[in-house]
Design an enzyme around this catalytic site. Structure first.
Site, PDB file in Angstrom:
ATOM      1  N   CYS A  41      41.843  38.607  45.719  1.00  0.00           N
ATOM      2  CA  CYS A  41      42.830  39.338  44.928  1.00  0.00           C
ATOM      3  C   CYS A  41      42.471  40.802  44.695  1.00  0.00           C
ATOM      4  O   CYS A  41      43.299  41.564  44.188  1.00  0.00           O
ATOM      5  CB  CYS A  41      43.014  38.646  43.579  1.00  0.00           C
ATOM      6  SG  CYS A  41      43.645  36.951  43.704  1.00  0.00           S
ATOM      7  N   HIS A  80      46.103  54.428  30.590  1.00  0.00           N
ATOM      8  CA  HIS A  80      46.809  53.215  31.012  1.00  0.00           C
ATOM      9  C   HIS A  80      45.880  52.332  31.839  1.00  0.00           C
ATOM     10  O   HIS A  80      45.082  52.830  32.635  1.00  0.00           O
ATOM     11  CB  HIS A  80      48.056  53.573  31.827  1.00  0.00           C
ATOM     12  CG  HIS A  80      48.928  54.596  31.169  1.00  0.00           C
ATOM     13  ND1 HIS A  80      49.744  54.317  30.095  1.00  0.00           N
ATOM     14  CD2 HIS A  80      49.090  55.930  31.434  1.00  0.00           C
ATOM     15  CE1 HIS A  80      50.373  55.421  29.728  1.00  0.00           C
ATOM     16  NE2 HIS A  80      49.998  56.405  30.519  1.00  0.00           N
ATOM     17  N   HIS A 134      30.248  44.470  44.936  1.00  0.00           N
ATOM     18  CA  HIS A 134      30.216  43.183  45.645  1.00  0.00           C
ATOM     19  C   HIS A 134      28.960  42.422  45.220  1.00  0.00           C
ATOM     20  O   HIS A 134      27.849  42.867  45.447  1.00  0.00           O
ATOM     21  CB  HIS A 134      30.192  43.414  47.160  1.00  0.00           C
ATOM     22  CG  HIS A 134      30.674  42.243  47.952  1.00  0.00           C
ATOM     23  ND1 HIS A 134      30.198  40.963  47.775  1.00  0.00           N
ATOM     24  CD2 HIS A 134      31.611  42.157  48.935  1.00  0.00           C
ATOM     25  CE1 HIS A 134      30.806  40.143  48.607  1.00  0.00           C
ATOM     26  NE2 HIS A 134      31.677  40.838  49.324  1.00  0.00           N
ATOM     27  N   ASN A 189      50.837  35.280  39.247  1.00  0.00           N
ATOM     28  CA  ASN A 189      49.699  35.897  39.923  1.00  0.00           C
ATOM     29  C   ASN A 189      50.117  36.200  41.367  1.00  0.00           C
ATOM     30  O   ASN A 189      50.207  35.303  42.200  1.00  0.00           O
ATOM     31  CB  ASN A 189      48.491  34.959  39.904  1.00  0.00           C
ATOM     32  CG  ASN A 189      47.239  35.600  40.496  1.00  0.00           C
ATOM     33  OD1 ASN A 189      47.308  36.570  41.235  1.00  0.00           O
ATOM     34  ND2 ASN A 189      46.081  35.041  40.160  1.00  0.00           N
ATOM     35  N   HIS A 235      44.165  43.165  36.974  1.00  0.00           N
ATOM     36  CA  HIS A 235      44.651  42.080  37.819  1.00  0.00           C
ATOM     37  C   HIS A 235      45.069  40.877  36.980  1.00  0.00           C
ATOM     38  O   HIS A 235      44.324  40.416  36.101  1.00  0.00           O
ATOM     39  CB  HIS A 235      43.569  41.667  38.811  1.00  0.00           C
ATOM     40  CG  HIS A 235      43.857  40.372  39.502  1.00  0.00           C
ATOM     41  ND1 HIS A 235      45.019  40.163  40.222  1.00  0.00           N
ATOM     42  CD2 HIS A 235      43.153  39.212  39.569  1.00  0.00           C
ATOM     43  CE1 HIS A 235      45.006  38.929  40.693  1.00  0.00           C
ATOM     44  NE2 HIS A 235      43.889  38.341  40.322  1.00  0.00           N
TER      45      HIS A 235
END
Length: 501
Positions: free
Chosen positions: A252, A416, A331, A453, A420
């Protein structure tokens, strides 16, 4: 069953668009203005000091210079051609080094999200609770416990029934038609979302398909041959020299990875335009087994996608909506728990699905902490950095008891947030960790309710809502945060070039 009520009481109430009545809002605005003046001074302090010394020397000595002194200086400057060429070469090298140290600006000209217009929404794709319950009950693939578990999650997610399932899932009719999980159905889902969205973006910007120089497409779970990028190139008859990339399996957060890749490519290929397409494919990833950790995705994900036009052309600055300031990628794949917390595999019965481990929230928190540690010095005002440093010294070096960790106030740097829409629990955790009020989470919570989602495209649905709400003002900064398998946390910070809409 009636459709869930919006958390805001209506589709788009004007009250939801007003700035929160909080005492520190004006202070945040003041600190932002102060930061815009102070932060550059700190960053370029050495250059400013050197310039100040030169000016001081000139002011002190220039009035004392006579005509005879100028003549003497001129005679002393009689140098040979080789020396002049050497000085010129050094100057060119210094200018080149300066240009390399300062990347070319990247502008977001416009973007579009996939949305069915009311006149085209006949309900044939609607992800209603009645359809979901009857389908998972009648198909015979799920035991009673799995049906109850999915329905409990479906209702707890508080996602609107105006979201959409792909045609391959909606095709199911008991005793008449089974699910269509074929490659053709998966391609149809991709084409339905992407072609509609790109058509809208090209119409809004007036850019022709052959004007696109770079194409980046990301979709985690559907990667056919030819590639998704090839499907787009074929449909729009793009030029032979287009630089195309298809990103798969990146979860995602892949949408912001695509933005980062396009940004780097626009540094290599200056004065070009890049089209970034973010979507996910549900058709072949509707899990048919009975393991609870793999059933969650059935209840949460919906159809969606976004198309973004980026430009490295200076001429596009006057029509652009935003300028890209920072991208930060994190990562945590070296950690075995983080690597396996979102994992596609077969269950014991051989059904393929995506397993979500109980450690996913902990892994997301660790990835976000690392990501913020890199991003914070780039965006936080000096005042917040000083507070954080003082708190760190007190706790770690001086070992002062009773001193709690200080969470920087990111609202002093960013106006702002587009977080996700991984689910209610994800948004609740991030709101607590970043100490944000409900106002700043409103775009994310509304987007989760209205669209579900939609994976990597979710941050663009949130930005679309912010624009339509009238919240975006010129100079405002927008922070997009994405999470994905691996485990990854990625950020992008934009500055609005003008007020929206």
């Amino acid at each position: 069953m009636a459709a869930p009520t919006s958390p805001y009481g209506a589709e788009s109430p004007r009250a939801a668009y007003a700035y929160p009545e909080r005492a520190n809002v004006k202070m945040s605005e003041a600190l932002r203005v102060l930061d815009e003046g102070v932060h550059p001074l700190v960053i370029h302090s050495s250059q400013i000091l050197a310039a100040a010394l030169l000016v001081t020397a000139a002011v002190n000595h220039f009035p004392k210079i006579t005509v005879a002194d100028l003549a003497e200086i001129w005679r002393s400057l009689q140098i040979d051609v080789a020396y002049a060429f050497a000085l010129t070469a050094v100057a060119v090298l210094l200018l080149g080094y300066y240009a390399l140290r300062h990347p070319r600006p990247v502008y977001l000209v416009d973007f579009a999200t996939w949305q069915l217009r009311d006149d085209k929404d006949d309900g044939s794709l609607s992800a209603t609770s009645d359809f979901f319950r009857s389908t998972i009950t009648d198909c015979g693939n799920f035991c009673d416990e799995s049906v109850d578990f999915q329905m409990k999650l479906f209702e707890r997610n508080q996602i609107s029934e105006r979201c959409y399932f792909p045609p391959g899932i909606r095709a199911y009719r008991k005793g008449e038609r089974d699910f269509d999980f074929s490659m053709a159905a998966a391609r149809k889902e991709f084409e339905t979302v992407v072609f509609t969205t790109v058509d809208e973006l090209l119409a809004k910007t007036g850019v022709k398909p052959r004007d696109i120089d770079i194409l980046v497409v990301n979709c985690s779970l559907f990667n056919p041959t030819p590639s998704l990028a090839a499907i787009v190139i074929n449909h729009y008859q793009m030029k032979d020299s287009v630089q195309s990339y298809s990103l798969g399996g990146m979860g995602c957060s892949a949408g912001l990875i695509s933005i980062h890749l396009a940004k780097d490519l626009l540094q290599v290929y200056p004065r070009k335009r890049a089209l970034v397409i973010s979507t996910e494919n549900i058709t072949q990833n509707f899990y048919q087994g009975n393991e609870k950790s793999m059933l969650i995705s059935n209840t949460l994900f919906r159809m969606g996608g976004a198309a973004v036009l980026l430009s490295g052309r200076h001429a596009d600055r006057r029509v652009a909506k935003y300028q890209l300031l920072h991208t930060v990628r994190t990562h945590k794949g070296a950690d075995p728990d983080a690597y396996r917390c979102v994992f596609q595999e077969e269950d014991k019965a051989g059904h393929v699905g995506v397993r979500l481990s109980k450690d996913v929230m902990e892994c997301a928190g660790a990835a976000m902490k690392t990501n913020i540690s890199v991003l914070a010095p780039l965006i936080l005002p000096v005042s917040e950095q000083v507070r954080f440093l003082a708190n760190y010294v007190a706790r770690k070096w001086l070992r002062m008891k009773g001193v709690k960790g200080y969470v920087p106030d990111f609202t002093t740097a960013v106006q702002h947030f587009c977080i996700h829409t991984g689910g209610r629990a994800v948004l609740d955790a991030l709101q607590a960790n970043l100490s944000l009020s409900d106002y700043y989470l409103e775009p994310s919570r509304y987007s989760l309710w209205r669209w579900g989602n939609v994976s990597s495209a979710s941050v663009w649905y949130e930005l679309d809502w912010l624009e339509k709400s009238g919240r975006i003002r010129r100079g405002d900064k927008v922070w997009q945060i994405g999470f994905g398998s691996g485990f990854k946390c990625n950020s992008a910070v934009w500055r609005a070039c003008r007020a929206m809409p």
